[in-house]
Design a protein around this motif. Sequence first.
Motif, PDB file in Angstrom:
ATOM      1  N   PHE A  82       0.818  -1.227   0.000  1.00 48.04           N
ATOM      2  CA  PHE A  82       0.000   0.000   0.000  1.00 48.04           C
ATOM      3  C   PHE A  82       0.838   1.258   0.000  1.00 48.04           C
ATOM      4  O   PHE A  82       0.503   2.235  -0.657  1.00 48.04           O
ATOM      5  CB  PHE A  82      -0.937   0.033   1.208  1.00 48.04           C
ATOM      6  N   SER A  86       0.771   3.570  -3.387  1.00 49.93           N
ATOM      7  CA  SER A  86       0.308   4.946  -3.182  1.00 49.93           C
ATOM      8  C   SER A  86       1.348   5.929  -3.699  1.00 49.93           C
ATOM      9  O   SER A  86       1.018   6.932  -4.332  1.00 49.93           O
ATOM     10  CB  SER A  86       0.040   5.194  -1.699  1.00 49.93           C
ATOM     11  N   SER A  89       1.358   5.964  -7.405  1.00 51.68           N
ATOM     12  CA  SER A  89       0.197   6.650  -8.007  1.00 51.68           C
ATOM     13  C   SER A  89       0.530   8.099  -8.338  1.00 51.68           C
ATOM     14  O   SER A  89      -0.080   8.690  -9.223  1.00 51.68           O
ATOM     15  CB  SER A  89      -1.018   6.584  -7.070  1.00 51.68           C
ATOM     16  N   ARG A 113     -11.099   0.311   3.328  1.00 48.54           N
ATOM     17  CA  ARG A 113     -10.708   1.711   3.424  1.00 48.54           C
ATOM     18  C   ARG A 113      -9.442   2.000   2.621  1.00 48.54           C
ATOM     19  O   ARG A 113      -9.354   2.999   1.918  1.00 48.54           O
ATOM     20  CB  ARG A 113     -10.465   2.010   4.907  1.00 48.54           C
ATOM     21  N   ARG A 114      -8.458   1.116   2.729  1.00 48.21           N
ATOM     22  CA  ARG A 114      -7.188   1.378   2.045  1.00 48.21           C
ATOM     23  C   ARG A 114      -7.324   1.289   0.532  1.00 48.21           C
ATOM     24  O   ARG A 114      -6.771   2.099  -0.192  1.00 48.21           O
ATOM     25  CB  ARG A 114      -6.138   0.386   2.530  1.00 48.21           C
ATOM     26  N   SER A 117      -9.119   4.299  -0.640  1.00 52.00           N
ATOM     27  CA  SER A 117      -8.240   5.461  -0.604  1.00 52.00           C
ATOM     28  C   SER A 117      -7.258   5.438  -1.779  1.00 52.00           C
ATOM     29  O   SER A 117      -7.039   6.458  -2.449  1.00 52.00           O
ATOM     30  CB  SER A 117      -7.489   5.484   0.735  1.00 52.00           C
ATOM     31  N   LEU A 118      -6.692   4.261  -2.051  1.00 54.75           N
ATOM     32  CA  LEU A 118      -5.783   4.145  -3.202  1.00 54.75           C
ATOM     33  C   LEU A 118      -6.532   4.430  -4.499  1.00 54.75           C
ATOM     34  O   LEU A 118      -5.987   5.050  -5.415  1.00 54.75           O
ATOM     35  CB  LEU A 118      -5.169   2.735  -3.231  1.00 54.75           C
ATOM     36  N   HIS A 120      -9.133   6.480  -4.832  1.00 61.62           N
ATOM     37  CA  HIS A 120      -9.311   7.932  -4.924  1.00 61.62           C
ATOM     38  C   HIS A 120      -7.993   8.618  -5.288  1.00 61.62           C
ATOM     39  O   HIS A 120      -7.961   9.509  -6.137  1.00 61.62           O
ATOM     40  CB  HIS A 120      -9.854   8.482  -3.599  1.00 61.62           C
ATOM     41  N   LEU A 121      -6.908   8.210  -4.620  1.00 63.32           N
ATOM     42  CA  LEU A 121      -5.598   8.824  -4.892  1.00 63.32           C
ATOM     43  C   LEU A 121      -5.205   8.678  -6.356  1.00 63.32           C
ATOM     44  O   LEU A 121      -4.659   9.606  -6.959  1.00 63.32           O
ATOM     45  CB  LEU A 121      -4.526   8.115  -4.070  1.00 63.32           C
ATOM     46  N   ARG A 123      -7.175   8.067  -8.858  1.00 61.03           N
ATOM     47  CA  ARG A 123      -8.304   8.406  -9.730  1.00 61.03           C
ATOM     48  C   ARG A 123      -8.811   7.198 -10.506  1.00 61.03           C
ATOM     49  O   ARG A 123      -8.998   7.242 -11.714  1.00 61.03           O
ATOM     50  CB  ARG A 123      -7.934   9.547 -10.682  1.00 61.03           C
TER      51      ARG A 123
END
Lengths: 442, 442
Positions: A82, A86, A89, A113-114, A117-118, A120-121, A123
């Motif tokens: 992760f 991240s 990204s 959640r992770r 989040s990844l 969203h980060l 896209r």
Amino acid sequence: MSADGKLHLGAFMRPVSLHTGSWRHEAAWADANFNFDRLSYLAKRLEAAKFDAFFMADHLAVLNMPIEALRRSQTVTSFEPFTLLSALSVVTDRIGLVATASTTFDEPYHIARRFASLDHLSRGRAGWNIVTTSNPDAALNFGRTEQPDHAERYARAREFYDVVTGLWDSFADDAFARDAASGQFFDPERMHVLNHKGEYLSVRGPLNIARPVQGWPVIVQAGASEPGRQLAAETAEVVFAATPTLAAGKAFYADVKGRAVAAGRSRDDIAILPGAFVVVGDTVDEARAKRAHLDSLVHYESALASLSVALGVDASGFDPDGPLPEIPETNQSKSSRERVIALARNEGLTVRQLAQRLGGYAGLAFVGTPGTIANDMQQWLEEEGSDGFNVTFPWQPGGLDAFVDRVVPELQRRGIFRREYEGTTLRDHLGLRRPENRFFPE
Amino acid sequence: MSADGKLHLGAFMRPVSLHTGSWRHEAAWADANFNFDRLSYLAKRLEAAKFDAFFMADHLAVLNMPIEALRRSQTVTSFEPFTLLSALSVVTDRIGLVATASTTFDEPYHIARRFASLDHLSRGRAGWNIVTTSNPDAALNFGRTEQPDHAERYARAREFYDVVTGLWDSFADDAFARDAASGQFFDPERMHVLNHKGEYLSVRGPLNIARPVQGWPVIVQAGASEPGRQLAAETAEVVFAATPTLAAGKAFYADVKGRAVAAGRSRDDIAILPGAFVVVGDTVDEARAKRAHLDSLVHYESALASLSVALGVDASGFDPDGPLPEIPETNQSKSSRERVIALARNEGLTVRQLAQRLGGYAGLAFVGTPGTIANDMQQWLEEEGSDGFNVTFPWQPGGLDAFVDRVVPELQRRGIFRREYEGTTLRDHLGLRRPENRFFPE
């Protein structure tokens, strides 16, 4: 044939390479386990070549192996997926980012959640490789004295998947109005509290993160067992197969796609991508010589364990520099034993060379020129052995550069691999639809 | 006075800001929860101002609040700390990156691994804010029907810390020779198997990641209770205090530093950094007006709950636009009640304004000009109220920009804040030594 008639390519990565001799190669980046610049270079190269995804292998323990093998292993340490993905990204725009995460030794709230989040980060570029973690050493790192049995791991994985996807659906896409004038940041009517109480898991929810860009990150799996195939057929969107031959690939492909249809899904809802080790040369002989050189860097004593397992007999008494002796029938799977024996005979390998081959990388391999490799890949695609491959490289950066610079253009010339990304998300690359929110249907 | 006689500054961040009215501010980035470019800008600004650390607050649930407050809350959704800070490590070079992680709802192997990975990625800038997670809604997301009690949470936290730091010490710094010629990637003699079996945790190890760049990521804590202070005194290197006044700050500072010395540590092994909400204006009146405007964006009905809690009485019957009526003695802590009453009297606040103040940001605040703010901070430093602050900004980017552009230069001019980073790691910034490896002493 895949839904769009083209190959889909993931890069199956370890920072240094999966091949156990790779880090000793003269041109390898042996320090890549903790060198982000190296990994950034590799991810950017793969993105420029229009790969579907960068796939990070993972383990939850230092792998249990004989001490003489362990001291030679580059697998003992590396970035955690992760944190690495991240960071990647930020330096990439299009390539998918697939992380392995365990349903046996982690919590669905954390996993949901992770990955959200990844997603969203990045896209919309996250994928989750669901593993149940068969390694008993991992259990000992998580307070378990013994590994849960296979059936229980898969039953928990199925429930875990339901919980994670349910948490991803916690909010409708239009939940977040952020209306400064009225003061309404979001509409609680557009938030769902999961309240899951099942056999293995109790999770209330909601997730404290908006629905992922992709709805759900892409679901990846690699199970080959009966419950593994069934889980994949019901839930997976990419199956990472370990089929060593085209015949095995075709059988697996037909089986899993058939199971998916039986489960009410479409054949095109799943892309089947076997792992493939690819070595590129100007001639087939040169490519073979490259592989033989790499295999020669594998430690013989540790490679012997791989050979003994594959044959089902203790190979330590064999003459390392002689041919493989006659091998009696054993309890070991016949196809595995016969494949190894045929490999030794066909290529005229000594015991040492055979052991090093298996200890280096034992699965499906394409070793040849850009033309022969493209021929092989095209045949797998056209004969429904796969929808593409999770390519793994003999060493990095050279082995990866050779694939990107020489094989990818040949695949593009044949019209069986994209020249440009068709969209922006990993789902776009794979031709997968965005899942509907089960609590807020459109 | 801190070890080097200077202030240490963390930025206590939520993507939009901690102040509950912030997202409605005309110039606020209300979309920052999922906008990495915004957060990248903020982190770079803080780094250019030479902040010690970027500190990401976190929760493991959607916070439980009345529905009318919830719909107005920007806290409901945002990036997860590890994915965010890993991405920020790519766009920054020096600023520390502190993530909150729970000892109650996570596994020490995961926590040790992720912080080690973030420390390698950022080349020595990771910090772990140890929390025991008092929120009962979090328990429900992790299969617990009730929250473990306070004493048990702290006992587990203490053991968890021992396990995580033990896992970080799995490898000697010189373990990884990567000697291609001999084939030795690392020396198993320089690897330690933890084999921890304790009251709450059983973890074998070793961690599958080399020792962090900093030895251990910096240990941060915020406990204010008796066991919280004791845990901090024994283990923390940064204490995030919640002391609302200088008098409270001095008492807390003396107590925790005294406990640290009693536990065999040095006073300089711990930096005490209270949270501080800072609003900058050209005049004190202008700064107060800015705060009052921000407070006016807090929803009154939800703010009333904060006021009722602070006073220990139900405030919903009070005239919102009248002065605070007489408040009888209650079970509520006397100092808290008296502080709130004095606040209303001193500033001539109506009930509505008082509620909105408390509902917006109720803790220590410096509201004034760059000069008055620097005066206050210097006084705290010189009188041993703190070693610096975890600064939180009224809205972003404007409130953060104002601090960076106007207060930081004033602190630098006075010689109480750095003009350049002294080193490259978070430990360097804080003047903390690199912990010795307990299994491989030098």
